[in-house]
Scaffold this motif. Sequence first.
Motif, PDB file in Angstrom:
ATOM      1  N   UNK A  94      -3.899   7.892  -0.408  1.00 17.61           N
ATOM      2  CA  UNK A  94      -4.098   6.791   0.537  1.00 17.61           C
ATOM      3  C   UNK A  94      -4.424   5.514  -0.220  1.00 17.61           C
ATOM      4  N   UNK A  95      -3.839   4.429   0.235  1.00 16.06           N
ATOM      5  CA  UNK A  95      -4.148   3.100  -0.288  1.00 16.06           C
ATOM      6  C   UNK A  95      -4.390   2.187   0.899  1.00 16.06           C
ATOM      7  N   UNK A  97      -3.391  -3.514   5.010  1.00 12.54           N
ATOM      8  CA  UNK A  97      -2.240  -2.633   5.128  1.00 12.54           C
ATOM      9  C   UNK A  97      -2.620  -1.282   4.564  1.00 12.54           C
ATOM     10  N   UNK A  98      -2.352  -0.232   5.313  1.00 11.09           N
ATOM     11  CA  UNK A  98      -2.672   1.128   4.899  1.00 11.09           C
ATOM     12  C   UNK A  98      -1.368   1.847   4.569  1.00 11.09           C
ATOM     13  N   UNK A  99      -1.365   2.535   3.431  1.00  8.25           N
ATOM     14  CA  UNK A  99      -0.190   3.295   3.027  1.00  8.25           C
ATOM     15  C   UNK A  99      -0.555   4.710   2.644  1.00  8.25           C
ATOM     16  N   UNK A 100       0.326   5.642   2.986  1.00  6.01           N
ATOM     17  CA  UNK A 100       0.102   7.064   2.723  1.00  6.01           C
ATOM     18  C   UNK A 100       1.331   7.655   2.049  1.00  6.01           C
ATOM     19  N   UNK A 101       1.099   8.607   1.158  1.00  4.29           N
ATOM     20  CA  UNK A 101       2.168   9.428   0.595  1.00  4.29           C
ATOM     21  C   UNK A 101       1.594  10.794   0.266  1.00  4.29           C
ATOM     22  N   UNK A 159       0.833  -1.209   0.000  1.00  2.75           N
ATOM     23  CA  UNK A 159       0.000   0.000   0.000  1.00  2.75           C
ATOM     24  C   UNK A 159       0.869   1.261   0.000  1.00  2.75           C
ATOM     25  N   UNK A 160       1.927   1.254   0.788  1.00  6.51           N
ATOM     26  CA  UNK A 160       2.823   2.417   0.823  1.00  6.51           C
ATOM     27  C   UNK A 160       3.488   2.641  -0.536  1.00  6.51           C
ATOM     28  N   UNK A 161       3.943   1.573  -1.153  1.00  6.04           N
ATOM     29  CA  UNK A 161       4.600   1.704  -2.455  1.00  6.04           C
ATOM     30  C   UNK A 161       3.634   2.216  -3.514  1.00  6.04           C
ATOM     31  N   UNK A 162       2.399   1.730  -3.472  1.00  7.16           N
ATOM     32  CA  UNK A 162       1.385   2.179  -4.435  1.00  7.16           C
ATOM     33  C   UNK A 162       1.113   3.674  -4.237  1.00  7.16           C
ATOM     34  N   UNK A 204      -4.855   5.697  -9.630  1.00  8.93           N
ATOM     35  CA  UNK A 204      -5.561   4.583 -10.278  1.00  8.93           C
ATOM     36  C   UNK A 204      -5.138   3.269  -9.631  1.00  8.93           C
ATOM     37  N   UNK A 205      -6.027   2.289  -9.701  1.00  6.62           N
ATOM     38  CA  UNK A 205      -5.703   0.949  -9.214  1.00  6.62           C
ATOM     39  C   UNK A 205      -4.721   0.252 -10.156  1.00  6.62           C
TER      40      UNK A 205
END
Length: 139
Positions: A132-133, A120-124, A42-45, A56-57
């Motif tokens: 957010x993913x 898993x939550x990812x932010x950038x 998620x973080x990498x995305x 986009x997904x």
Amino acid sequence: MEDEVLDVINRHRAFGLECRATGTRHPPAPPLATDSRLRQAARRHSLYMAEHGAFDHTLRGCFFSSWIDAAGYRWTSLGENLALRRGTRTNTAEAVVGQWIASREGHCEALMDPRWRAAGVGYAGAGNRHLWTVDFGDR
């Protein structure tokens, strides 16, 4: 705030939720455990989207599962939600999850899907864009 987003999701899962856009009522669902591999994916995305001005997904012809596979998560089913927030005042855990709950595109249903056991939550961040993913999985 990644942990806060998962806490908000789990709070809704604990009590059940009516998806605003569809009016569908979902019963309580088991809490999601944090999985480090799903968080890494998620973080990498999110980081990729921030660095490339994307949202986009599917990025550069790769499905979102590519990020999860690369992180080493072995799955039987997957789901993913993305959120884009602008400005700092609207970038809160409640606002991010609220955006998914209000969505007409199945995001609320993904939050409440009882198949998922981990997330898993990812932010950038990129300027005033907050990406957010959340990746959901069941092994």
